[in-house]
Design an enzyme around this catalytic site. Sequence first.
Site, PDB file in Angstrom:
ATOM      1  N   HIS A   1      25.296 -81.524 -31.128  1.00 59.14           N
ATOM      2  CA  HIS A   1      25.687 -80.377 -31.943  1.00 59.14           C
ATOM      3  C   HIS A   1      24.444 -79.509 -32.112  1.00 59.14           C
ATOM      4  O   HIS A   1      23.523 -79.849 -32.841  1.00 59.14           O
ATOM      5  CB  HIS A   1      26.198 -80.892 -33.294  1.00 59.14           C
ATOM      6  CG  HIS A   1      27.015 -79.894 -34.046  1.00 59.14           C
ATOM      7  ND1 HIS A   1      28.250 -79.459 -33.623  1.00 59.14           N
ATOM      8  CD2 HIS A   1      26.780 -79.246 -35.217  1.00 59.14           C
ATOM      9  CE1 HIS A   1      28.738 -78.594 -34.497  1.00 59.14           C
ATOM     10  NE2 HIS A   1      27.863 -78.442 -35.462  1.00 59.14           N
TER      11      HIS A   1
ATOM     12  N   LYS B   1      33.932 -71.211 -34.538  1.00 60.93           N
ATOM     13  CA  LYS B   1      32.651 -70.675 -34.964  1.00 60.93           C
ATOM     14  C   LYS B   1      31.620 -71.070 -33.929  1.00 60.93           C
ATOM     15  O   LYS B   1      31.548 -72.232 -33.531  1.00 60.93           O
ATOM     16  CB  LYS B   1      32.321 -71.270 -36.324  1.00 60.93           C
ATOM     17  CG  LYS B   1      30.971 -70.939 -36.852  1.00 60.93           C
ATOM     18  CD  LYS B   1      30.960 -71.179 -38.349  1.00 60.93           C
ATOM     19  CE  LYS B   1      29.816 -72.094 -38.732  1.00 60.93           C
ATOM     20  NZ  LYS B   1      29.724 -72.243 -40.194  1.00 60.93           N
TER      21      LYS B   1
ATOM     22  N   LYS C   1      27.714 -71.386 -32.809  1.00 57.33           N
ATOM     23  CA  LYS C   1      26.357 -71.490 -33.325  1.00 57.33           C
ATOM     24  C   LYS C   1      25.433 -70.761 -32.367  1.00 57.33           C
ATOM     25  O   LYS C   1      25.340 -71.143 -31.184  1.00 57.33           O
ATOM     26  CB  LYS C   1      25.955 -72.959 -33.427  1.00 57.33           C
ATOM     27  CG  LYS C   1      26.689 -73.701 -34.533  1.00 57.33           C
ATOM     28  CD  LYS C   1      26.141 -73.309 -35.890  1.00 57.33           C
ATOM     29  CE  LYS C   1      26.669 -74.210 -37.003  1.00 57.33           C
ATOM     30  NZ  LYS C   1      26.139 -73.799 -38.309  1.00 57.33           N
TER      31      LYS C   1
ATOM     32  N   ASP D   1      27.700 -68.022 -36.233  1.00 56.31           N
ATOM     33  CA  ASP D   1      26.766 -68.431 -37.279  1.00 56.31           C
ATOM     34  C   ASP D   1      25.378 -68.405 -36.680  1.00 56.31           C
ATOM     35  O   ASP D   1      25.076 -69.158 -35.756  1.00 56.31           O
ATOM     36  CB  ASP D   1      27.111 -69.843 -37.773  1.00 56.31           C
ATOM     37  CG  ASP D   1      26.267 -70.253 -38.977  1.00 56.31           C
ATOM     38  OD1 ASP D   1      25.385 -69.467 -39.387  1.00 56.31           O
ATOM     39  OD2 ASP D   1      26.502 -71.359 -39.507  1.00 56.31           O
TER      40      ASP D   1
ATOM     41  N   GLU E   1      27.901 -64.876 -39.732  1.00 56.70           N
ATOM     42  CA  GLU E   1      27.402 -65.744 -40.798  1.00 56.70           C
ATOM     43  C   GLU E   1      25.880 -65.804 -40.795  1.00 56.70           C
ATOM     44  O   GLU E   1      25.265 -66.109 -39.782  1.00 56.70           O
ATOM     45  CB  GLU E   1      27.998 -67.145 -40.600  1.00 56.70           C
ATOM     46  CG  GLU E   1      27.580 -68.145 -41.655  1.00 56.70           C
ATOM     47  CD  GLU E   1      28.357 -69.460 -41.540  1.00 56.70           C
ATOM     48  OE1 GLU E   1      29.418 -69.486 -40.867  1.00 56.70           O
ATOM     49  OE2 GLU E   1      27.899 -70.463 -42.106  1.00 56.70           O
TER      50      GLU E   1
ATOM     51  N   ASP F   1      25.578 -67.761 -46.323  1.00 48.75           N
ATOM     52  CA  ASP F   1      25.701 -69.223 -46.324  1.00 48.75           C
ATOM     53  C   ASP F   1      24.427 -69.851 -46.900  1.00 48.75           C
ATOM     54  O   ASP F   1      24.400 -70.204 -48.083  1.00 48.75           O
ATOM     55  CB  ASP F   1      26.000 -69.737 -44.913  1.00 48.75           C
ATOM     56  CG  ASP F   1      26.144 -71.248 -44.874  1.00 48.75           C
ATOM     57  OD1 ASP F   1      26.230 -71.872 -45.953  1.00 48.75           O
ATOM     58  OD2 ASP F   1      26.165 -71.837 -43.775  1.00 48.75           O
TER      59      ASP F   1
ATOM     60  N   LYS G   1      29.833 -74.173 -50.556  1.00 49.19           N
ATOM     61  CA  LYS G   1      29.597 -75.573 -50.179  1.00 49.19           C
ATOM     62  C   LYS G   1      29.297 -76.359 -51.438  1.00 49.19           C
ATOM     63  O   LYS G   1      28.441 -75.946 -52.236  1.00 49.19           O
ATOM     64  CB  LYS G   1      28.404 -75.682 -49.221  1.00 49.19           C
ATOM     65  CG  LYS G   1      28.654 -75.008 -47.874  1.00 49.19           C
ATOM     66  CD  LYS G   1      27.449 -75.132 -46.964  1.00 49.19           C
ATOM     67  CE  LYS G   1      27.792 -74.609 -45.574  1.00 49.19           C
ATOM     68  NZ  LYS G   1      26.616 -74.592 -44.679  1.00 49.19           N
TER      69      LYS G   1
ATOM     70  N   GLU H   1      35.814 -74.921 -42.883  1.00 43.11           N
ATOM     71  CA  GLU H   1      35.262 -75.586 -41.691  1.00 43.11           C
ATOM     72  C   GLU H   1      35.113 -77.079 -41.984  1.00 43.11           C
ATOM     73  O   GLU H   1      34.117 -77.695 -41.627  1.00 43.11           O
ATOM     74  CB  GLU H   1      33.920 -74.961 -41.300  1.00 43.11           C
ATOM     75  CG  GLU H   1      32.899 -74.971 -42.422  1.00 43.11           C
ATOM     76  CD  GLU H   1      31.567 -74.321 -42.061  1.00 43.11           C
ATOM     77  OE1 GLU H   1      31.471 -73.650 -41.021  1.00 43.11           O
ATOM     78  OE2 GLU H   1      30.618 -74.501 -42.841  1.00 43.11           O
TER      79      GLU H   1
END
Length: 369
Positions: free
Chosen positions: A18, A163, A165, A194, A220, A245, A269, A323
């Site tokens: 990731h 989304k 990255k 993002d 984002e 964020d 969050k 998410e």
Amino acid sequence: MIQAIETILADIPTVRAHKLSVATMQSQTLVLVRIRCRDGIEGWGEATTIGGLNYGDESPESIKVNIDTHIAPLLLGMTADNVAACMARVRKVIQGNRFAKCAIETALMDAQGKRLGVPVSDLLGGRLRDALPVAWTLASGDTRKDIAEAEAMLEQRRHRIFKLKIGARSVEDDVRHVLAIKKALGDAVSIRVDVNMAWSELEAQQGIAALQAGGIDLIEQPVRSEQSAALARLSRRFTVPMMADEALKGPLSALSLVGEAAASVFAIKIAQSGGLVPARLAADIAQLAGVSLYGGTMLEGAVGTAASAHLFSTFDDLSFGTELFGPLLLTQEILAEPLVYRDFMLQVPTGPGLGIQVDMDRLDALRRR
Ligand SMILES: [Mg+2]
């Protein structure tokens, strides 16, 4: 009465690498908190973070040490059925440590919900929805792999919000990557990016102009979290919504961000906010100011994901979805019954407390010794 507080670290490999602009994750360390009360009820909370210390200033190991050494002794012996009084004590004595506080508050709420026979969403004011749209993050770093992964998700009816990255490569390369995916997947899906704070304001102007022209739905955290004035200028300059964020670290930062009109969407969050109640407060501030909500994740496992789902189910406006895919990124299950993802939505658990049951045999096999 609170009798024991245990902090458990469990290392679980991810289903694939990731890639974020700040780190590449091959595994995730779950930080779980188990609070046992004298009436036989136990509650679970989670304080999982991303990429060691790459993302924030708490690491799994520091969270464990701080809970075991500094937070647990404050709570042992306190009445367990007044979550607010317990958290007031912790917040008075302990600075920062938002993730640790979130895990403790979640565990206390889970226990209290079980004690009263109601879901945590009831303790937070009551749910307005039983299922939440869930985005998937495409973060393999490879355009063709990302397209194939998204097509598989659509086929399984698991996700239709994606989304991406970006921020680790040049702006041109990132824009090319994103627009190729947008073109391949078409207009039936929502594509967002993002940047995880990777761009300067000038790079952001260049990148966002191209992404907006290409039909990308949401940008984002393009710039550093401290640069809220730059985020506000980007928000004014472009019509594509900007989402805060990393800049959001609880109710006070929510208040200053709405004061500066820095963003039109907030990624709420629970861990970044310092708990379920502060996260709800941050969301309330956003709603009062006309800022839209998005339910964010720290890539928590099932406990933190369930807790987040309970809170997000109480939001009136959740126009950008959530998410909450953390458990799907992990190769191992820790619940007796996994969370249910179906028809592009996560079903919010309905049982008392968090409505989940941790499988101790499974967790024991994964926990760090
Ligand atoms: Mg983010």
